[in-house]
Design an enzyme around this catalytic site. Sequence first.
Site, short mmCIF file in Angstrom:
data_model
loop_
_atom_site.label_atom_id
_atom_site.label_comp_id
_atom_site.label_asym_id
_atom_site.label_seq_id
_atom_site.Cartn_x
_atom_site.Cartn_y
_atom_site.Cartn_z
N GLN A 1 42.54 44.94 31.28
CA GLN A 1 42.95 45.86 29.64
C GLN A 1 42.32 45.08 28.42
OE1 GLN A 1 46.80 46.99 30.70
NE2 GLN A 1 47.40 46.74 28.45
N HIS B 1 50.59 48.29 36.10
CA HIS B 1 48.93 47.96 36.57
C HIS B 1 49.28 48.06 38.03
CE1 HIS B 1 46.42 45.50 33.63
NE2 HIS B 1 47.50 46.30 33.31
N CYS C 1 48.89 46.76 40.92
CA CYS C 1 48.71 44.91 41.67
C CYS C 1 49.58 44.12 41.06
CB CYS C 1 46.98 44.22 41.24
SG CYS C 1 47.02 44.20 39.56
N CYS D 1 42.57 47.96 38.36
CA CYS D 1 41.95 46.22 37.71
C CYS D 1 41.11 45.75 38.71
CB CYS D 1 43.35 45.40 38.71
SG CYS D 1 43.61 43.90 38.82
N GLU D 2 40.10 44.56 38.25
CA GLU D 2 38.70 44.69 38.87
C GLU D 2 39.30 43.22 39.52
OE1 GLU D 2 36.34 42.25 35.68
OE2 GLU D 2 37.01 40.89 35.90
N HIS D 3 40.69 42.69 39.32
CA HIS D 3 40.94 42.02 40.39
C HIS D 3 41.18 41.88 41.91
CE1 HIS D 3 41.96 39.38 36.33
NE2 HIS D 3 40.37 38.85 36.81
N HIS D 4 41.61 43.29 41.71
CA HIS D 4 42.90 43.55 43.09
C HIS D 4 41.49 45.05 43.68
CE1 HIS D 4 46.29 41.09 41.65
NE2 HIS D 4 45.50 39.92 42.63
ZN ZN Z 1 45.14 43.26 39.43
#
Ligand code: ZN
Length: 220
Positions: free
Chosen positions: A150, A178, A180, A109-112
């Site tokens: 995704q 995910h 995260c 995941c690019e956010h976490h």
């Molecule tokens: Zn994430």
Amino acid sequence: MNKDLIENIGDNHISTNIETPLLPNAFDKSDDEKIENIKHHFAKIMEELGLDLTDDSLSGTPYRFAKMYVKELFYGLNPKNKPKLSVFENKYKYKKMLVEQNITIDSSCEHHFLPITGHAHIAYIPKDKVIGLSKINRLVDYYAHRPQVQERLSLQILKDLQAVLNTKDVIVMISAKHLCVSSRGIKDKDSFTTTIEYDGAFNNELQRNEFFGIVNNSST
Ligand SMILES: [Zn+2]
């Protein structure tokens, strides 16, 4: 950006672009240079967390981490690693749906920067061209090995297959967990996320249902 907005984008998994946002000079440095630099920065992160890098178990971690990022988890950022999508003439004149299912998704995941794991199911209806089956798996693997969202992962796979097969009749479905979501934040261990991207003949509900029927009844 304020901290609330930063958390909000992460928790809602908001993506801003179909293309992976890359700097113009993203690949000016060699992999070895990147590994050396990331090793240095990750050692700083570990030290900031209070870890003693002179410990035998920890001393090699910055290098292992850097190599894993550049060569494994994020090898799909670099276009030079993109698989060659050779296609063949559709000699059998096969005009029905072809389904490639249970393709492993190993992404992040690019956010976490935490793992996304699951499966992709992909179908297309050939016109004049067909693609080697393993090429579909390789394309999924390539795009998955980037910091991802995704929805974007589904779209990137769809667009490439449409281009190389010269048809809009492609469907890409991804179901994934995910980390995260399961290991931080809401900590939901059981939920997973499904995304579906399609066009062409798959705009027809009957065609989509035929695809879902095959995917849902699969026992392999
Ligand atoms: Zn994430």
